[in-house]
Design an enzyme around this catalytic site. Structure first.
Site, PDB file in Angstrom:
ATOM      1  N   LYS A  51       0.841  -1.204   0.000  1.00 55.28           N
ATOM      2  CA  LYS A  51       0.000   0.000   0.000  1.00 55.28           C
ATOM      3  C   LYS A  51       0.875   1.253   0.000  1.00 55.28           C
ATOM      4  O   LYS A  51       0.596   2.212  -0.727  1.00 55.28           O
ATOM      5  CB  LYS A  51      -0.957  -0.021   1.205  1.00 55.28           C
ATOM      6  CG  LYS A  51      -2.078  -1.046   1.017  1.00 55.28           C
ATOM      7  CD  LYS A  51      -2.919  -1.310   2.256  1.00 55.28           C
ATOM      8  CE  LYS A  51      -3.908  -2.442   1.942  1.00 55.28           C
ATOM      9  NZ  LYS A  51      -4.773  -2.812   3.066  1.00 55.28           N
ATOM     10  N   GLN A  95      -5.109  -1.949   9.077  1.00 54.41           N
ATOM     11  CA  GLN A  95      -4.957  -3.250   8.430  1.00 54.41           C
ATOM     12  C   GLN A  95      -5.562  -4.349   9.310  1.00 54.41           C
ATOM     13  O   GLN A  95      -5.285  -4.431  10.498  1.00 54.41           O
ATOM     14  CB  GLN A  95      -3.462  -3.528   8.166  1.00 54.41           C
ATOM     15  CG  GLN A  95      -3.183  -4.774   7.346  1.00 54.41           C
ATOM     16  CD  GLN A  95      -3.707  -4.686   5.918  1.00 54.41           C
ATOM     17  OE1 GLN A  95      -3.775  -3.620   5.333  1.00 54.41           O
ATOM     18  NE2 GLN A  95      -4.093  -5.805   5.360  1.00 54.41           N
ATOM     19  N   ASP A 118     -11.399   2.190   3.266  1.00 56.79           N
ATOM     20  CA  ASP A 118     -11.731   0.770   3.092  1.00 56.79           C
ATOM     21  C   ASP A 118     -13.224   0.582   2.819  1.00 56.79           C
ATOM     22  O   ASP A 118     -13.653  -0.472   2.362  1.00 56.79           O
ATOM     23  CB  ASP A 118     -11.406  -0.018   4.377  1.00 56.79           C
ATOM     24  CG  ASP A 118     -10.012  -0.618   4.371  1.00 56.79           C
ATOM     25  OD1 ASP A 118      -9.537  -1.008   3.286  1.00 56.79           O
ATOM     26  OD2 ASP A 118      -9.407  -0.717   5.461  1.00 56.79           O
TER      27      ASP A 118
HETATM   28  N1  GUN Z   1      -7.014  -7.237   5.351  1.00 51.47           N
HETATM   29  C1  GUN Z   1      -7.268  -7.959   4.228  1.00 51.47           C
HETATM   30  N2  GUN Z   1      -7.833  -7.182   3.289  1.00 51.47           N
HETATM   31  C2  GUN Z   1      -7.945  -5.951   3.819  1.00 51.47           C
HETATM   32  C3  GUN Z   1      -8.444  -4.713   3.324  1.00 51.47           C
HETATM   33  O1  GUN Z   1      -8.920  -4.579   2.186  1.00 51.47           O
HETATM   34  N3  GUN Z   1      -8.373  -3.663   4.184  1.00 51.47           N
HETATM   35  C4  GUN Z   1      -7.871  -3.774   5.432  1.00 51.47           C
HETATM   36  N4  GUN Z   1      -7.862  -2.683   6.209  1.00 51.47           N
HETATM   37  N5  GUN Z   1      -7.405  -4.899   5.917  1.00 51.47           N
HETATM   38  C5  GUN Z   1      -7.439  -5.985   5.112  1.00 51.47           C
END
Ligand code: GUN
Length: 283
Positions: A51, A95, A118
């Protein structure tokens, strides 16, 4: 049969996002994403690094908050509160998964809906189901983007989604409905799955089970989107679709890896730009 390449669509989309980020910079606005990671989950570490790298690629500023495993819910909520009120921060994501002792729902609900890139906050999930979303869930939005770039018509088509998770299956169904597809969402209790999947013009698999979708389950000429990420017996990445046998029957299909995977981060970047624009009253 034609492959829909997530990598190529990511590059194309990143170019557009980079231009938007630059035009914000020309107005004196620096789009900024705050990423929180709690504990030492190795997969989460990889995702967070990816990211940050994506932010760099498109010119978004990224802030990382790496907190120790023993962080309490209260400490995490304090940090989020600080980021919520920081005008220089446009997007916030924590996350997942967070360590078991942390109240995940409280974390999700503490992120200001305007900064919830998200799209996990109940307010944003509600807006999505009302057709009033501004920020959109990244993976399903990435699937829609792939269908659009690949020239797949959605309106009036029969779409079948296998899987009903809160972050992919359910919002995927909603977004396909919003685009005027006729949608069926299947799950582990669905009876005679293949009789339903065989009707699909667009079939989206998002379960996490390798070779769940076999050739006999797919209509000739269907578009197949594989959201699954699994490891096979040899440790190789594979999706939910028996690609080798299904692909010859499809008009279009996404590979794993290199399909939907890269699109999630792509749409996260897009959401961060959208959030920045909204917060600065820019159309
Ligand atoms: N863990 C797995 N996929 C995601 C996601 O799209 N966003 C977040 N914040 N955590 C994740």
């Amino acid at each position: 049969m034609e492959l829909i390449s997530g990598k190529e669509i990511q590059e194309l989309t990143f170019r557009e996002i980079r231009e938007e980020v630059q035009s914000l910079k020309d107005k004196g606005i620096e789009a900024c994403l705050a990423v929180i990671i709690v504990g030492n989950d190795p997969a989460s570490r990889v995702y967070v690094n990816n990211k940050k790298k994506a932010c760099e690629t498109v010119g978004i500023k990224s802030l990382e908050y790496a907190l120790p495993e023993e962080t309490t819910t209260e400490e995490l909520l304090d940090l989020i509160e600080k980021l919520n009120s920081d005008e220089a921060v446009n997007g916030i994501l924590c996350q997942l998964p967070v360590p078991k002792h942390i109240n995940k729902l409280a974390v999700i609900e503490s992120i200001s809906p305007e900064k919830d890139v998200d799209c996990f906050h109940p307010v944003n999930v509600g807006k999505l189901s009302l057709g009033r979303a501004q920020l959109v869930p990244c993976t399903p939005a990435g699937v829609i983007r792939m269908l659009d770039v690949a020239g797949v018509e959605i309106e009036g088509k029969r779409a079948v989604v296998i899987g009903r998770s809160d972050i992919v299956g359910k919002p995927m169904g909603i977004m396909l409905m919003e685009r005027n597809a006729t949608v069926t969402v299947c799950h582990s209790k669905t009876k005679d799955l293949s009789s339903i999947t065989k009707q699909a013009d667009i079939l989206v698999a998002t379960v996490g089970k390798q070779k769940l979708v076999t050739a006999d389950m797919v209509k000739e000429g269907a578009v197949v989107i594989d959201v699954g990420i699994n490891r096979n017996g040899e440790g190789k990445l594979c999706g939910d679709v028996d690609f080798e046998n299904v692909a010859p029957h499809c008009s279009k299909i996404t590979p794993v890896p290199g399909g939907v995977g890269p699109m999630t981060i792509t749409m996260l970047m897009k959401n961060t730009v959208t959030a920045t624009k909204i917060q600065n009253n820019i159309k």
